[in-house]
Design an enzyme around this catalytic site. Structure first.
Site, PDB file in Angstrom:
ATOM      1  N   THR A   1       0.842  -1.206   0.000  1.00 43.87           N
ATOM      2  CA  THR A   1       0.000   0.000   0.000  1.00 43.87           C
ATOM      3  C   THR A   1       0.874   1.252   0.000  1.00 43.87           C
ATOM      4  O   THR A   1       0.648   2.179  -0.778  1.00 43.87           O
ATOM      5  CB  THR A   1      -0.921  -0.019   1.241  1.00 43.87           C
ATOM      6  OG1 THR A   1      -1.784  -1.164   1.137  1.00 43.87           O
ATOM      7  CG2 THR A   1      -1.756   1.242   1.336  1.00 43.87           C
TER       8      THR A   1
ATOM      9  N   ASN B   1      -5.772  -9.286  -7.993  1.00 49.45           N
ATOM     10  CA  ASN B   1      -5.819 -10.030  -6.726  1.00 49.45           C
ATOM     11  C   ASN B   1      -7.171 -10.678  -6.459  1.00 49.45           C
ATOM     12  O   ASN B   1      -7.308 -11.456  -5.524  1.00 49.45           O
ATOM     13  CB  ASN B   1      -5.432  -9.118  -5.545  1.00 49.45           C
ATOM     14  CG  ASN B   1      -6.290  -7.882  -5.484  1.00 49.45           C
ATOM     15  OD1 ASN B   1      -6.268  -7.063  -6.386  1.00 49.45           O
ATOM     16  ND2 ASN B   1      -7.068  -7.753  -4.430  1.00 49.45           N
TER      17      ASN B   1
ATOM     18  N   CYS C   1     -23.441  -9.313  -3.287  1.00 50.68           N
ATOM     19  CA  CYS C   1     -24.838  -9.220  -2.911  1.00 50.68           C
ATOM     20  C   CYS C   1     -25.326  -7.827  -3.245  1.00 50.68           C
ATOM     21  O   CYS C   1     -24.918  -6.850  -2.625  1.00 50.68           O
ATOM     22  CB  CYS C   1     -25.000  -9.480  -1.423  1.00 50.68           C
ATOM     23  SG  CYS C   1     -26.668  -9.151  -0.863  1.00 50.68           S
TER      24      CYS C   1
HETATM   25  N1  PLP Z   1      -1.741  -4.662  -4.302  1.00 51.05           N
HETATM   26  C1  PLP Z   1      -2.273  -5.876  -4.440  1.00 51.05           C
HETATM   27  C2  PLP Z   1      -2.510  -6.420  -5.801  1.00 51.05           C
HETATM   28  C3  PLP Z   1      -2.617  -6.621  -3.317  1.00 51.05           C
HETATM   29  O1  PLP Z   1      -3.162  -7.840  -3.461  1.00 51.05           O
HETATM   30  C4  PLP Z   1      -2.383  -6.074  -2.037  1.00 51.05           C
HETATM   31  C5  PLP Z   1      -2.788  -6.818  -0.811  1.00 51.05           C
HETATM   32  O2  PLP Z   1      -3.793  -7.494  -0.783  1.00 51.05           O
HETATM   33  C6  PLP Z   1      -1.797  -4.804  -1.938  1.00 51.05           C
HETATM   34  C7  PLP Z   1      -1.489  -4.127  -3.095  1.00 51.05           C
HETATM   35  C8  PLP Z   1      -1.532  -4.169  -0.611  1.00 51.05           C
HETATM   36  O3  PLP Z   1      -0.420  -4.761  -0.006  1.00 51.05           O
HETATM   37  P1  PLP Z   1      -0.173  -4.593   1.581  1.00 51.05           P
HETATM   38  O4  PLP Z   1      -1.118  -5.503   2.267  1.00 51.05           O
HETATM   39  O5  PLP Z   1       1.255  -4.979   1.771  1.00 51.05           O
HETATM   40  O6  PLP Z   1      -0.392  -3.158   1.907  1.00 51.05           O
END
Ligand code: PLP
Length: 386
Positions: free
Chosen positions: A72, A152, A328
């Site tokens: 993040t 993700n 939902c």
């Molecule tokens: N980007 C993607 C594609 C992710 O899957 C995630 C976490 O789920 C993040 C960024 C964020 O990573 P972090 O949990 O290290 O902040």
């Protein structure tokens, strides 16, 4: 009760080898890396060794790797700095990105700092490459393209090399969120030609609270966090020395064992697909998730042929942990942006999305437990609808 963990895209179990390495640093190396005495220098040396190791494995220069606290933070730093420091006034992205990308871009948009164009998403979950090709030709505004490497939620892989070539030809910056792919594929950042990327240790059996950002040497982004000037001024704050060491160790293990892990996980994924198709009539998969080469091999996004907002809870009762890209449209649970981008409200009301994500430790017995529980739930829905 047996506990089954199938949520490795959310986070992974830390490897014992990583814990050992980190514990050693915690116990023995406690100097502040900024101190010039020997205690500090010892800590600093560990950081620089980790940086060198990671850089080598990605075929980039150590000067292009900056340690952060997580994916993040890495994504926020890159995106915000492109606008604040590199004169970017237009961002091309999608509604399929991770929230940390979506929200940082939205923030820049509402503050009037950048125009944002969100690409069309095809029915298979891929970005509309043709639309992107047209858009980047317009060079009237300095542009950043921000598209994730692997989604993700559904796992679709983006053709990063194709996009980076397109961006280079059109004087456009390219950021790709590689949080789900670093350590899952052998990546050569130089060859890929990307300007910026991100990584998070806890997705690759490393510790939580450690990550890095990659910024190509020529791209002079500036820090989000100001202070003592650590990380060559890019990220102030005393470094998370044992986190960084843990990240480097986890990365080493992931790449050294990559071939064996890929082979095992792909077999598990194919087994899950086969078992689901055998046990649940009408089951389907979201995006390109069932295609082992075009999607993240460690993730399967299932489209169950009935609507069940309580499925996460029902699986939990059976000891199975998965992630529910909740769908939902009428009840309390919120539809994920990815699902509402892919499906109409009517379609969402007739399905349940379920994300299962595997690791090198996942076993067929665990998959059998998942399938048995899902089969029971599906039969309950069949009876209700009969
Ligand atoms: N980007 C993607 C594609 C992710 O899957 C995630 C976490 O789920 C993040 C960024 C964020 O990573 P972090 O949990 O290290 O902040």
């Amino acid at each position: 009760m047996q506990r089954v963990y199938l949520d490795n895209a959310a986070t992974t179990a830390i490897r014992p080898e990583v814990v050992d390495e980190m514990a050693n640093v915690m116990k023995n190396i406690y100097g502040n890396p900024s101190s010039t005495h020997v205690f500090g220098r010892e800590a600093k040396a560990l950081i620089e060794l980790s940086r060198k190791n990671i850089a080598q494995r990605l075929n980039v220069s150590p000067a292009e790797i900056y340690f952060t606290s997580c994916g993040t933070e890495s994504n926020n730093t890159i995106i915000r700095s492109c606008v604040n420091d590199l004169d970017v006034t237009r961002i091309i992205t999608t509604d399929m990105e991770h929230k940390c990308v979506i929200e940082s871009i939205k923030d820049l948009e509402v503050r009037g700092k950048a125009e944002v164009i969100r690409l069309n998403i095809l029915k298979n979950g891929d970005v509309d490459y043709a639309q992107l090709e047209e858009l980047v030709k317009d060079q009237s505004k300095k542009t950043l393209v921000s598209l994730m490497h692997a989604n993700n939620e559904i796992g679709n892989l983006t053709d990063v090399k194709r996009i980076s070539q397109l961006c280079q030809e059109n004087n456009t910056l390219f950021h790709t969120d590689t949080v789900q792919t670093v350590g899952h594929y052998e990546l050569d950042f130089k060859d890929l030609g990307i300007d910026f990327a991100s990584c998070s240790a806890h997705k690759i059996h490393g510790p939580k609270g450690a990550g890095f950002l990659y910024a190509k040497k020529a791209s002079h982004i500036k820090p989000l966090i100001a202070g003592g000037g650590q990380e060559r001024g890019m990220r102030s704050g005393t470094e998370n020395v044992y986190g960084i060491v843990g990240l480097s160790k986890a990365f080493d293990l992931a790449i050294d064992e990559l071939d064996a892990h890929i082979a095992h996980i792909k077999e598990i994924k194919q087994y899950t697909i086969d078992q689901l198709q055998e046990s649940i009539p009408g089951v389907a998969f979201n995006g390109l998730s069932a295609n082992l080469d075009k999607s993240l091999y460690a993730l399967l996004s299932i489209k169950l042929p009935f609507h069940d907002t309580l499925i996460g809870f029902e699986l939990e009762l059976a000891g199975i942990a998965v992630s529910q890209g909740s769908a939902c449209s009428s009840g309390a649970a919120k539809v994920s942006l990815v699902m509402s981008t892919l499906y109409s409200d009517e379609e969402i009301d007739q399905m349940t999305p379920l994300r299962v994500s595997f690791s090198y430790e996942t076993t067929k017995e665990e998959i059998d437990a998942l399938i048995a529980t899902l089969k029971k739930i599906a039969e309950k829905h069949q009876l209700q609808n009969a």
